[in-house]
Design a protein around this motif. Sequence first.
Motif, PDB file in Angstrom:
ATOM      1  N   VAL A 123      -2.934  12.145  50.759  1.00 41.59           N
ATOM      2  CA  VAL A 123      -4.201  12.881  50.869  1.00 41.59           C
ATOM      3  C   VAL A 123      -4.089  13.925  51.972  1.00 41.59           C
ATOM      4  O   VAL A 123      -4.488  15.083  51.791  1.00 41.59           O
ATOM      5  CB  VAL A 123      -5.382  11.916  51.114  1.00 41.59           C
ATOM      6  N   GLY A 124      -3.529  13.551  53.110  1.00 37.73           N
ATOM      7  CA  GLY A 124      -3.371  14.486  54.220  1.00 37.73           C
ATOM      8  C   GLY A 124      -2.503  15.684  53.869  1.00 37.73           C
ATOM      9  O   GLY A 124      -2.782  16.807  54.275  1.00 37.73           O
ATOM     10  N   GLU A 125      -1.448  15.434  53.089  1.00 35.98           N
ATOM     11  CA  GLU A 125      -0.522  16.513  52.723  1.00 35.98           C
ATOM     12  C   GLU A 125      -1.050  17.403  51.598  1.00 35.98           C
ATOM     13  O   GLU A 125      -0.560  18.516  51.428  1.00 35.98           O
ATOM     14  CB  GLU A 125       0.824  15.927  52.293  1.00 35.98           C
ATOM     15  N   GLU A 166      -8.231  16.719  55.374  1.00 36.54           N
ATOM     16  CA  GLU A 166      -9.342  15.911  55.894  1.00 36.54           C
ATOM     17  C   GLU A 166     -10.668  16.347  55.273  1.00 36.54           C
ATOM     18  O   GLU A 166     -11.563  16.806  55.957  1.00 36.54           O
ATOM     19  CB  GLU A 166      -9.399  16.031  57.416  1.00 36.54           C
ATOM     20  N   THR A 167     -10.789  16.174  53.990  1.00 38.08           N
ATOM     21  CA  THR A 167     -12.028  16.502  53.290  1.00 38.08           C
ATOM     22  C   THR A 167     -12.856  15.233  53.156  1.00 38.08           C
ATOM     23  O   THR A 167     -12.317  14.125  53.197  1.00 38.08           O
ATOM     24  CB  THR A 167     -11.736  17.059  51.886  1.00 38.08           C
ATOM     25  N   PRO A 168     -14.158  15.362  52.974  1.00 34.33           N
ATOM     26  CA  PRO A 168     -14.975  14.159  52.765  1.00 34.33           C
ATOM     27  C   PRO A 168     -14.496  13.332  51.565  1.00 34.33           C
ATOM     28  O   PRO A 168     -14.442  12.104  51.640  1.00 34.33           O
ATOM     29  CB  PRO A 168     -16.383  14.711  52.529  1.00 34.33           C
ATOM     30  N   SER A 169     -14.119  13.992  50.490  1.00 34.08           N
ATOM     31  CA  SER A 169     -13.667  13.232  49.322  1.00 34.08           C
ATOM     32  C   SER A 169     -12.325  12.555  49.601  1.00 34.08           C
ATOM     33  O   SER A 169     -12.100  11.412  49.194  1.00 34.08           O
ATOM     34  CB  SER A 169     -13.583  14.115  48.076  1.00 34.08           C
ATOM     35  N   GLY A 170     -11.429  13.231  50.308  1.00 35.04           N
ATOM     36  CA  GLY A 170     -10.151  12.619  50.672  1.00 35.04           C
ATOM     37  C   GLY A 170     -10.353  11.424  51.583  1.00 35.04           C
ATOM     38  O   GLY A 170      -9.712  10.378  51.408  1.00 35.04           O
ATOM     39  N   GLN A 171     -11.245  11.549  52.555  1.00 39.48           N
ATOM     40  CA  GLN A 171     -11.539  10.442  53.459  1.00 39.48           C
ATOM     41  C   GLN A 171     -12.151   9.269  52.702  1.00 39.48           C
ATOM     42  O   GLN A 171     -11.848   8.112  52.985  1.00 39.48           O
ATOM     43  CB  GLN A 171     -12.468  10.906  54.577  1.00 39.48           C
ATOM     44  N   HIS A 172     -12.983   9.572  51.716  1.00 32.03           N
ATOM     45  CA  HIS A 172     -13.596   8.516  50.911  1.00 32.03           C
ATOM     46  C   HIS A 172     -12.529   7.765  50.103  1.00 32.03           C
ATOM     47  O   HIS A 172     -12.546   6.528  50.036  1.00 32.03           O
ATOM     48  CB  HIS A 172     -14.651   9.095  49.973  1.00 32.03           C
ATOM     49  N   ILE A 173     -11.611   8.493  49.510  1.00 35.90           N
ATOM     50  CA  ILE A 173     -10.537   7.882  48.717  1.00 35.90           C
ATOM     51  C   ILE A 173      -9.738   6.912  49.579  1.00 35.90           C
ATOM     52  O   ILE A 173      -9.456   5.781  49.176  1.00 35.90           O
ATOM     53  CB  ILE A 173      -9.625   8.975  48.117  1.00 35.90           C
ATOM     54  N   VAL A 174      -9.387   7.330  50.780  1.00 40.46           N
ATOM     55  CA  VAL A 174      -8.603   6.474  51.683  1.00 40.46           C
ATOM     56  C   VAL A 174      -9.442   5.284  52.151  1.00 40.46           C
ATOM     57  O   VAL A 174      -8.946   4.150  52.195  1.00 40.46           O
ATOM     58  CB  VAL A 174      -8.066   7.289  52.873  1.00 40.46           C
ATOM     59  N   ALA A 175     -10.715   5.505  52.457  1.00 43.64           N
ATOM     60  CA  ALA A 175     -11.581   4.414  52.919  1.00 43.64           C
ATOM     61  C   ALA A 175     -11.731   3.336  51.847  1.00 43.64           C
ATOM     62  O   ALA A 175     -11.720   2.135  52.156  1.00 43.64           O
ATOM     63  CB  ALA A 175     -12.953   4.957  53.317  1.00 43.64           C
ATOM     64  N   VAL A 176     -11.851   3.737  50.593  1.00 42.21           N
ATOM     65  CA  VAL A 176     -11.956   2.761  49.504  1.00 42.21           C
ATOM     66  C   VAL A 176     -10.663   1.948  49.408  1.00 42.21           C
ATOM     67  O   VAL A 176     -10.697   0.723  49.252  1.00 42.21           O
ATOM     68  CB  VAL A 176     -12.285   3.458  48.166  1.00 42.21           C
TER      69      VAL A 176
END
Length: 147
Positions: A97-99, A103-113
């Motif tokens: 996601v980082g690459e 650091e988008t809200p949707s990217g952060q959400h994907i990682v948090a899930v």
Amino acid sequence: MTDPLANVQRLVDDWERNAEEKAARYEAMRQEVERISITASAAGGAVSVTVGANGIPSAVTMTAAVSRLRPEQIAAAVMEAMGKAQAGYPAELARIVGETVGETPSGQHIVAVAERNFPQPEADAPPAPPRRRSGDDGDFTDESYLR
């Protein structure tokens, strides 16, 4: 004096270009996520589990060393190896996601899930010995030989 129509057209063009770039980044992320493959072992390497995209197991392998294990130890080793492999999934997903999308809200959400679904395993505590119910004759069935 600037032409308002030209300004609107420039804004639309910028929006369209940004949308296409964003879509390309998410497509790159999707392709990388599909290639995830994480393998972990347990029972001294006797059991290995590989997880792929979404942390779903894609392979379970065992060496001849499993012949020295009891069935409940093999089952525990499979679960342990799967848990270890899945615990590595959020970090690999975060890297991708980082690459790709950053650091988008949707990217952060994907990682948090992923972090919520595949937490780090508890500290290496020795597994609890199997418990027998009173009257259990150890034949792995609930039926009595007296019936």
